[in-house]
Design a protein around this motif. Structure first.
Motif, mmCIF file in Angstrom:
data_model
loop_
_atom_site.group_PDB
_atom_site.id
_atom_site.type_symbol
_atom_site.label_atom_id
_atom_site.label_comp_id
_atom_site.label_asym_id
_atom_site.label_seq_id
_atom_site.Cartn_x
_atom_site.Cartn_y
_atom_site.Cartn_z
ATOM 1 N N ASP A 68 3.730 13.284 0.575
ATOM 2 C CA ASP A 68 4.904 14.163 0.250
ATOM 3 C C ASP A 68 4.194 15.608 0.019
ATOM 4 N N ALA A 69 2.930 15.587 -0.591
ATOM 5 C CA ALA A 69 2.343 16.842 -0.660
ATOM 6 C C ALA A 69 1.677 17.569 0.623
ATOM 7 N N PHE A 70 1.102 16.687 1.374
ATOM 8 C CA PHE A 70 0.789 17.389 2.786
ATOM 9 C C PHE A 70 1.931 17.810 3.484
ATOM 10 N N LEU A 71 3.030 17.015 3.563
ATOM 11 C CA LEU A 71 4.252 17.489 4.533
ATOM 12 C C LEU A 71 4.931 18.789 3.688
ATOM 13 N N ASP A 72 5.104 18.738 2.356
ATOM 14 C CA ASP A 72 5.555 19.918 1.768
ATOM 15 C C ASP A 72 4.843 21.296 2.097
ATOM 16 N N ALA A 73 3.538 21.190 2.253
ATOM 17 C CA ALA A 73 2.738 22.280 2.665
ATOM 18 C C ALA A 73 2.939 22.882 4.237
ATOM 19 N N GLN A 74 3.632 22.254 4.940
ATOM 20 C CA GLN A 74 3.703 22.527 6.476
ATOM 21 C C GLN A 74 4.753 23.639 6.600
ATOM 22 N N PRO A 75 4.490 24.392 7.459
ATOM 23 C CA PRO A 75 5.300 25.710 7.689
ATOM 24 C C PRO A 75 6.444 25.463 8.533
ATOM 25 N N SER A 76 6.674 24.474 9.336
ATOM 26 C CA SER A 76 7.681 23.873 10.004
ATOM 27 C C SER A 76 8.437 22.909 9.698
ATOM 28 N N THR A 77 9.417 22.409 10.227
ATOM 29 C CA THR A 77 10.335 21.559 9.730
ATOM 30 C C THR A 77 9.544 20.016 10.283
ATOM 31 N N VAL A 78 9.255 19.254 9.427
ATOM 32 C CA VAL A 78 8.620 17.890 9.838
ATOM 33 C C VAL A 78 9.395 16.770 9.182
ATOM 34 N N SER A 79 9.579 15.740 10.116
ATOM 35 C CA SER A 79 10.432 14.380 9.584
ATOM 36 C C SER A 79 9.446 13.191 9.912
ATOM 37 N N VAL A 80 9.324 12.296 8.806
ATOM 38 C CA VAL A 80 8.513 11.299 9.252
ATOM 39 C C VAL A 80 9.221 9.899 8.754
ATOM 40 N N TRP A 81 8.769 8.817 9.579
ATOM 41 C CA TRP A 81 9.513 7.607 9.544
ATOM 42 C C TRP A 81 8.166 6.592 9.555
ATOM 43 N N LEU A 82 7.905 5.837 8.763
ATOM 44 C CA LEU A 82 6.630 5.136 8.491
ATOM 45 C C LEU A 82 6.939 3.676 8.073
ATOM 46 N N ALA A 139 3.441 10.138 -2.852
ATOM 47 C CA ALA A 139 3.190 11.574 -3.334
ATOM 48 C C ALA A 139 2.078 12.306 -2.584
ATOM 49 N N THR A 140 1.319 11.588 -2.109
ATOM 50 C CA THR A 140 0.103 11.905 -1.157
ATOM 51 C C THR A 140 0.685 12.689 0.109
ATOM 52 N N LEU A 164 -4.227 10.766 7.502
ATOM 53 C CA LEU A 164 -3.749 10.547 6.231
ATOM 54 C C LEU A 164 -3.035 9.387 5.864
ATOM 55 N N VAL A 165 -2.218 9.115 6.842
ATOM 56 C CA VAL A 165 -1.298 7.849 7.121
ATOM 57 C C VAL A 165 -2.261 6.510 7.104
ATOM 58 N N ALA A 166 -3.246 6.634 7.975
ATOM 59 C CA ALA A 166 -4.265 5.500 8.184
ATOM 60 C C ALA A 166 -4.865 5.254 6.799
ATOM 61 N N GLU A 167 -5.295 6.348 6.214
ATOM 62 C CA GLU A 167 -6.104 6.353 4.759
ATOM 63 C C GLU A 167 -5.525 5.660 3.817
ATOM 64 N N LEU A 205 0.902 -1.271 0.038
ATOM 65 C CA LEU A 205 -0.148 -0.012 0.182
ATOM 66 C C LEU A 205 0.728 1.325 0.050
ATOM 67 N N LEU A 206 2.282 1.143 0.497
ATOM 68 C CA LEU A 206 2.909 2.314 0.293
ATOM 69 C C LEU A 206 3.443 2.440 -1.262
ATOM 70 N N THR A 207 2.694 2.642 -2.015
ATOM 71 C CA THR A 207 3.058 2.870 -3.311
ATOM 72 C C THR A 207 3.387 4.247 -3.654
ATOM 73 N N ASP A 208 3.923 4.573 -4.627
ATOM 74 C CA ASP A 208 4.718 5.837 -5.326
ATOM 75 C C ASP A 208 3.306 6.883 -5.174
ATOM 76 N N GLU A 209 2.094 6.441 -5.508
ATOM 77 C CA GLU A 209 0.927 7.271 -5.283
ATOM 78 C C GLU A 209 0.834 7.829 -3.754
ATOM 79 N N ALA A 210 0.991 6.668 -2.879
ATOM 80 C CA ALA A 210 0.589 7.002 -1.799
ATOM 81 C C ALA A 210 1.777 7.935 -1.104
#
Length: 316
Positions: free
Chosen positions: A89-103, A86-87, A307-310, A79-84
């Protein structure tokens, strides 16, 4: 001279019967000899005696068909496809502060990362590997978490340190079992895969120090997940402390073993999510103050958790 007269002898019935009996006996003896000489010698080409009629009519038992080997269980759908990605990435790119994610999807091992090289003050997230380190040392007989001082045991303090993130409990534990380079704590972090274990420590006098990443947090939770799977008494007791964590910053669709940390320019949360498709999510950000986490940081955590759960098919 008178001639000699020839007189014929009369047959004797008894004598005739004897001869007849001898002839019959000779015939029977000949038949017996012939039948014996016709039998196989030393069992060669001999056949088993005929079975009784009741057995001869029985149906032979069929040989059971071999049980087919079970088909290998197919891996769950990725389920962690390129499309997922990209979804997310788009959310995190829009954040005003620094965010780092490991899933990580624990069903397949697939991993998504964002801003993996970003480092942050660890805050209370370092309490998670510290608790694991203590539990494993107790299991190895190096320390005794049932030791009581000032009215509480080591296990009591671990529960408070994790469930309500008590700094007093952490300092109390560190006073008894400090987490430093000298005690082997930094080597333990290196074994977990921390990027910069040097400098990470918990002591009674100095409190919590360390520079970590979302990946470090994720690897801590992965090590905890694997430890919980052992099912030992220590593992079950430690897991309960994480399941009872009393905060809800990241949104999760199911019960989660979790730990957060918050301080100036540091607001993090990470959890093992026990959904139908279990996963680990670790989020480190530059949101944060010495007081309560800021509202915008909490809102971002809630949205990202949903969003991650989705994308993992675990949404509402």
């Amino acid at each position: 001279m008178a001639g000699r007269k020839h007189t014929a002898k009369k047959s004797n019935p008894a004598f005739t019967l004897v001869l007849l009996a001898l002839a019959v006996f000779a015939m029977l003896a000949a038949l017996w000899y012939w039948s014996e000489s016709a039998l196989p010698v030393n069992g060669e080409d001999a056949q088993e005696p005929s079975a009784p009629a009741s057995q001869a009519a029985s149906v032979p038992q069929a040989t059971p068909a071999p049980t087919p080997s079970p088909e290998p269980t197919p891996l769950p759908e990725v389920l962690l496809t390129d499309e997922a990605a990209a979804t997310l990435d788009a959310f995190l790119d829009a954040q005003p502060s620094t965010v780092s994610v490991w899933l990580r999807d624990l069903s397949t091992g697939d991993t998504y990362t964002y801003g993996e090289s970003s480092g942050f003050y660890c805050a209370s997230t370092l309490k998670a590997p510290y608790a694991l380190w203590l539990a494993q040392r107790d299991e190895a007989g190096e320390i005794d978490l049932d030791t009581e001082w000032n009215g509480s045991t080591g296990w009591d303090r671990i529960y408070s340190m994790i469930s309500v993130s008590s700094n007093d409990a952490a300092h109390g534990l560190a006073g008894m079992w400090p987490a430093t380079a000298d005690t082997g704590f930094q080597e333990f972090l290196a074994q977990l895969g921390f990027a910069a274990p040097e400098g990470c420590e918990i002591t009674k006098e100095e409190g919590i120090h360390g520079w970590t990443t979302a990946r470090d947090g994720g690897l801590s939770m992965l090590a905890l997940y694997e430890y919980f799977e052992t099912g030992t008494e220590n593992a079950r007791q430690l897991e309960q402390a994480f399941l009872d964590a009393q905060h809800d910053y990241l949104w999760f669709p199911a019960p989660a073993a979790k730990k957060y940390g918050s301080w100036d320019n540091a607001f993090h949360d990470m959890g093992i999510v026990y959904s139908q498709r279990p996963y680990i999510l670790s989020v480190f950000t530059s949101y944060g103050t010495q007081d309560e986490p800021p509202a915008e940081g909490i809102e971002m955590m809630q949205q990202l958790g949903r969003l991650v759960a989705e994308v993992l098919g675990q949404g509402e």
